[in-house]
Design a protein around this motif. Structure first.
Motif, PDB file in Angstrom:
ATOM      1  N   ILE A 459       0.839  -1.117   0.143  1.00 16.87           N
ATOM      2  CA  ILE A 459       0.014  -0.066  -0.125  1.00 16.87           C
ATOM      3  C   ILE A 459       0.746   1.413  -0.004  1.00 16.87           C
ATOM      4  O   ILE A 459       0.529   2.226  -0.877  1.00 16.87           O
ATOM      5  CB  ILE A 459      -0.848  -0.049   1.174  1.00 16.87           C
ATOM      6  CG1 ILE A 459      -1.877  -1.110   1.108  1.00 16.87           C
ATOM      7  CG2 ILE A 459      -1.583   1.189   1.343  1.00 16.87           C
ATOM      8  CD1 ILE A 459      -2.671  -1.420   2.392  1.00 16.87           C
ATOM      9  N   VAL A 460       1.704   1.220   0.739  1.00 15.58           N
ATOM     10  CA  VAL A 460       2.781   2.428   0.892  1.00 15.58           C
ATOM     11  C   VAL A 460       3.530   2.635  -0.507  1.00 15.58           C
ATOM     12  O   VAL A 460       3.734   3.874  -0.907  1.00 15.58           O
ATOM     13  CB  VAL A 460       3.720   2.266   2.157  1.00 15.58           C
ATOM     14  CG1 VAL A 460       4.640   3.272   2.189  1.00 15.58           C
ATOM     15  CG2 VAL A 460       2.909   1.966   3.629  1.00 15.58           C
ATOM     16  N   GLU A 461       4.198   1.628  -0.850  1.00 15.45           N
ATOM     17  CA  GLU A 461       4.998   1.595  -2.070  1.00 15.45           C
ATOM     18  C   GLU A 461       4.139   2.211  -3.311  1.00 15.45           C
ATOM     19  O   GLU A 461       4.683   2.849  -4.133  1.00 15.45           O
ATOM     20  CB  GLU A 461       5.614   0.526  -2.163  1.00 15.45           C
ATOM     21  CG  GLU A 461       6.671   0.284  -1.276  1.00 15.45           C
ATOM     22  CD  GLU A 461       7.415  -1.158  -1.156  1.00 15.45           C
ATOM     23  OE1 GLU A 461       8.682  -1.092  -0.851  1.00 15.45           O
ATOM     24  OE2 GLU A 461       6.927  -1.808  -1.907  1.00 15.45           O
ATOM     25  N   GLU A 462       2.972   1.512  -3.302  1.00 15.80           N
ATOM     26  CA  GLU A 462       1.956   2.140  -4.408  1.00 15.80           C
ATOM     27  C   GLU A 462       1.678   3.411  -4.490  1.00 15.80           C
ATOM     28  O   GLU A 462       1.339   3.932  -5.530  1.00 15.80           O
ATOM     29  CB  GLU A 462       0.836   1.010  -4.268  1.00 15.80           C
ATOM     30  CG  GLU A 462      -0.102   1.084  -5.330  1.00 15.80           C
ATOM     31  CD  GLU A 462      -1.394   0.397  -5.302  1.00 15.80           C
ATOM     32  OE1 GLU A 462      -2.420   0.780  -5.110  1.00 15.80           O
ATOM     33  OE2 GLU A 462      -1.217  -1.074  -5.364  1.00 15.80           O
ATOM     34  N   ALA A 463       1.556   3.942  -3.307  1.00 19.76           N
ATOM     35  CA  ALA A 463       1.455   5.534  -3.343  1.00 19.76           C
ATOM     36  C   ALA A 463       2.485   6.246  -3.258  1.00 19.76           C
ATOM     37  O   ALA A 463       2.491   7.415  -2.987  1.00 19.76           O
ATOM     38  CB  ALA A 463       0.701   5.680  -1.759  1.00 19.76           C
ATOM     39  N   GLY A 464       3.813   5.567  -3.634  1.00 17.70           N
ATOM     40  CA  GLY A 464       4.933   6.456  -3.687  1.00 17.70           C
ATOM     41  C   GLY A 464       5.819   6.557  -2.509  1.00 17.70           C
ATOM     42  O   GLY A 464       6.611   7.318  -2.400  1.00 17.70           O
ATOM     43  N   GLY A 465       5.213   5.971  -1.329  1.00 14.16           N
ATOM     44  CA  GLY A 465       6.049   5.948  -0.127  1.00 14.16           C
ATOM     45  C   GLY A 465       7.211   4.897   0.000  1.00 14.16           C
ATOM     46  O   GLY A 465       7.411   4.124  -1.083  1.00 14.16           O
TER      47      GLY A 465
END
Length: 505
Positions: A459-465
């Motif tokens: 979820i975090v990486e998908e949002a650019g985190g």
């Protein structure tokens, strides 16, 4: 320091019977930029107006805003202002109003014209009939109020000298309350304190007290001296003299006078501050607080009230913030109690362009390993949210006997750390719901995880985190600390058995 939360809970169980002069307060706000060509008078360009329940009705509202229940008895006319007050009181939570209508009297109404820019009262217009209520109306007020005393924990008489609290009404109420063992507080208007004979506490302001006792009343000592004769005359247990920015002085029948200074605050409007003080006195005394606590609560409430415009009430949370030490509040305010509060704070931080980080855990016994992870997590973002497993969640994950500390205690310890900006308790086994809700820019876990095993990394990486793994300190874990403590306890028990029996357990 008294226990504010315990006192608040006690206040919530109290019922106050308030009897007094009800009025409609209207505030007209605007700007003054010219003088009328018709007469040498300022012209106010009206920008807005508001109406509030005033007088003793504002006392009732303040009692309710503190969490107590208020039964209110008052008098209105059969007019538009009276109808407006009836309607407004019916919408007040925790206020039960019993209003006597007198068609021969107008409802008391006060309109204040206020300069918005300077917060200055320019003019007040009054519609009222201040004469004592007629005999039949007196009887109706008495008949309405007397049966309600049995339901109350304390009685409060709020006298504005507008005709409700006649000598006959006052006498009937105080005598009935005393017969039932109920204390009576009187916010007096009459300078003849004898008509309040038998009340528990009188609360005149300095001007009223000075005129009633014919004393200067300019020091604690002079107030204490003048109050002795006044208490004999009124047969009361104590007199509290309120002195605006100079605080308040309580003189008990037995014991030393107590002076509490005013809480420093920027004054915006003093309207209704006395109502707030009377309400707090009644609610806290009913809850069993001692005099010192009662005064501190009243002084803090007055400071909140004068910092607001118009006829204001003081909510329990506002009073809490004013009373409790800043350091305590600073930590406590980091603990969010709902998803809505969490969302609102995240939105606000993002508006400011701040990077929000997240980490989570049980944090049962805080140790150096936790501190290292939290400090590193905070260094990787601008604001750090810590997800904390609830007691039920910890029990499922760690087994019976855990957590060692309940979730409130664990949350307070975390919130006290400078590295932590917000603590959110979650009841699930994993923080996935919180991570989905927050969508942090940085997700932090200890180095005993891999990126793939960190819950929510997709979820975090998908949002650019980004996911950050922090090296853990070897030899530090809550489980090992708990096991070590159990081992130490067993060894102490074995040693005691050997000491007593001479046999190793």
């Amino acid at each position: 320091m008294f226990d504010f939360d315990a006192l608040s809970q006690a206040i919530a169980r109290q019922t106050v019977l308030c009897v007094g002069d009800l009025m409609l307060d209207e505030f007209v706000y605007g700007e003054v930029s010219r003088i009328s060509p018709e007469a040498p008078a300022p012209v106010i360009a009206v920008q807005r107006s508001e109406t509030n329940i005033g007088g003793a009705g504002n006392v009732a509202r303040n009692i309710a805003s503190l969490g107590a229940t208020c039964i209110f008895v008052g008098l209105v006319g059969e007019d538009a202002a009276g109808a407006q007050l009836k309607s407004a009181l019916s919408r007040e939570p925790r206020v039960e109003s019993v209003l006597v209508a007198d068609p021969a009297r107008p409802t008391t109404r006060k309109a204040r014209f206020v300069s918005e820019h300077f917060s200055t009262h320019m003019l007040r217009a009054d519609w009222e009939q201040a004469a004592p209520a007629a005999g039949e109306t007196e009887k109706r007020l008495i008949d309405a109020a007397l049966p309600l005393i049995a339901r109350a924990d304390i009685v409060l008489l709020s006298d504005y000298a507008k005709g409700v609290l006649t000598a006959r009404v006052i006498r009937n109420l105080i005598d009935a309350a005393r017969k039932q063992g109920k204390r009576v507080i009187v916010d007096p208007k009459s300078l003849n304190f004898a008509i309040y004979r038998g009340a528990t506490l009188l609360t005149p302001n300095r001007k009223e007290f000075s005129e009633a006792t014919r004393s200067r009343a300019d020091t604690t000592e002079s107030i204490a001296q003048a109050a002795q004769d006044a208490m004999q005359l009124a047969d009361c247990e104590a007199i509290l003299v309120t002195q605006s920015e100079h605080g308040m002085t309580l003189v008990p029948r037995k014991g030393e006078a107590i002076h509490v200074p005013a809480v420093p605050v920027k004054v915006r409007d003093v309207s209704g501050a006395g109502d707030t003080v009377a309400a707090v006195l009644a609610a806290t005394l009913a809850a069993g607080a001692d005099w010192d606590t009662v005064l501190r609560m009243a002084a803090a409430a007055a400071a909140v009230a004068v910092g607001k415009k118009g006829t204001a009430t003081v909510a329990r949370e506002e009073l809490r913030r004013k009373i409790l030490p800043h350091a305590y509040l600073a930590a406590e305010e980091k603990i969010v109690s709902s998803d809505a509060d969490l969302r609102a704070q995240v939105v606000e931080w993002r508006k400011q362009g701040l990077r929000v980080g997240f980490t989570n855990g049980c944090f049962d016994i805080l140790h150096p390993g936790h501190v290292k992870v939290l400090t590193a997590a905070r260094a990787a973002c601008d604001r750090l949210i810590v997800g904390l497993n609830s007691d039920a969640s910890v029990r499922r994950l760690k087994g019976e006997g855990r957590p060692v500390q309940n979730e409130r205690a664990r949350a307070e310890v975390l919130a006290a750390l400078e590295a932590v900006d917000l603590v959110a308790v979650f009841d699930e086994d994993t923080p996935l719901r919180l991570i989905t809700e927050i969508r942090p820019s940085v997700l932090v876990k200890g180095g005993d995880y891999t990126r793939e095993t960190v819950v929510g990394h997709e979820i975090v990486e998908e949002a650019g985190g980004t996911v950050v793994l922090v090296d853990t300190l070897p030899g530090h874990s809550t489980t090992s600390l708990v096991e070590r403590a159990k081992g130490d306890d067993k060894k102490k028990t074995d040693d005691k058995v050997k000491d007593v029996t001479g046999v190793k357990a």
